[in-house]
Scaffold this motif. Sequence first.
Motif, PDB file in Angstrom:
ATOM      1  N   VAL A  79     -22.998 -21.945  -0.195  1.00 29.76           N
ATOM      2  CA  VAL A  79     -22.113 -20.923  -0.764  1.00 29.76           C
ATOM      3  C   VAL A  79     -22.129 -21.009  -2.289  1.00 29.76           C
ATOM      4  N   ILE A  80     -22.063 -22.213  -2.829  1.00 32.65           N
ATOM      5  CA  ILE A  80     -22.100 -22.383  -4.290  1.00 32.65           C
ATOM      6  C   ILE A  80     -23.429 -21.884  -4.851  1.00 32.65           C
ATOM      7  N   ALA A  81     -24.531 -22.186  -4.163  1.00 33.86           N
ATOM      8  CA  ALA A  81     -25.845 -21.719  -4.625  1.00 33.86           C
ATOM      9  C   ALA A  81     -25.932 -20.195  -4.576  1.00 33.86           C
ATOM     10  N   LEU A  82     -25.413 -19.580  -3.518  1.00 28.56           N
ATOM     11  CA  LEU A  82     -25.454 -18.123  -3.415  1.00 28.56           C
ATOM     12  C   LEU A  82     -24.596 -17.447  -4.479  1.00 28.56           C
ATOM     13  N   VAL A  83     -23.434 -18.011  -4.746  1.00 27.47           N
ATOM     14  CA  VAL A  83     -22.589 -17.456  -5.804  1.00 27.47           C
ATOM     15  C   VAL A  83     -23.283 -17.595  -7.154  1.00 27.47           C
ATOM     16  N   GLY A  84     -23.948 -18.721  -7.377  1.00 33.39           N
ATOM     17  CA  GLY A  84     -24.680 -18.916  -8.624  1.00 33.39           C
ATOM     18  C   GLY A  84     -25.807 -17.917  -8.794  1.00 33.39           C
ATOM     19  N   LEU A  85     -26.513 -17.625  -7.710  1.00 31.49           N
ATOM     20  CA  LEU A  85     -27.602 -16.647  -7.776  1.00 31.49           C
ATOM     21  C   LEU A  85     -27.077 -15.221  -7.968  1.00 31.49           C
ATOM     22  N   ALA A  86     -25.920 -14.932  -7.384  1.00 31.15           N
ATOM     23  CA  ALA A  86     -25.363 -13.582  -7.464  1.00 31.15           C
ATOM     24  C   ALA A  86     -24.471 -13.385  -8.683  1.00 31.15           C
ATOM     25  N   TRP A  87     -24.331 -14.405  -9.524  1.00 30.87           N
ATOM     26  CA  TRP A  87     -23.394 -14.324 -10.644  1.00 30.87           C
ATOM     27  C   TRP A  87     -23.635 -13.143 -11.590  1.00 30.87           C
ATOM     28  N   PRO A  88     -24.881 -12.757 -11.900  1.00 31.75           N
ATOM     29  CA  PRO A  88     -25.058 -11.591 -12.791  1.00 31.75           C
ATOM     30  C   PRO A  88     -24.387 -10.326 -12.250  1.00 31.75           C
TER      31      PRO A  88
END
Length: 70
Positions: free
Chosen positions: A15-24
């Motif tokens: 979840v943390i990795a996905l949020v990081g990737l979707a941050w833009p």
Amino acid sequence: MENVMQRSLIVLGLVIALVGLAWPWISKLPIGRLPGDFMIDRPGFKLFFPLTTMIIVSVLISVILMFFRK
């Protein structure tokens, strides 16, 4: 018990990795700038109280957890 903790940590990491990737894209949402989010800006003092955002996030988390319990 160990398997539950391992799965939980793996899911949390994903979840943390996905949020990081979707941050833009996430940063462009108006979260934190909704009506009802209070900002007091005075010389030497700045207070930001995101009341509406906290309520929306709380409701979303409650709904998601409700689905996982069943």
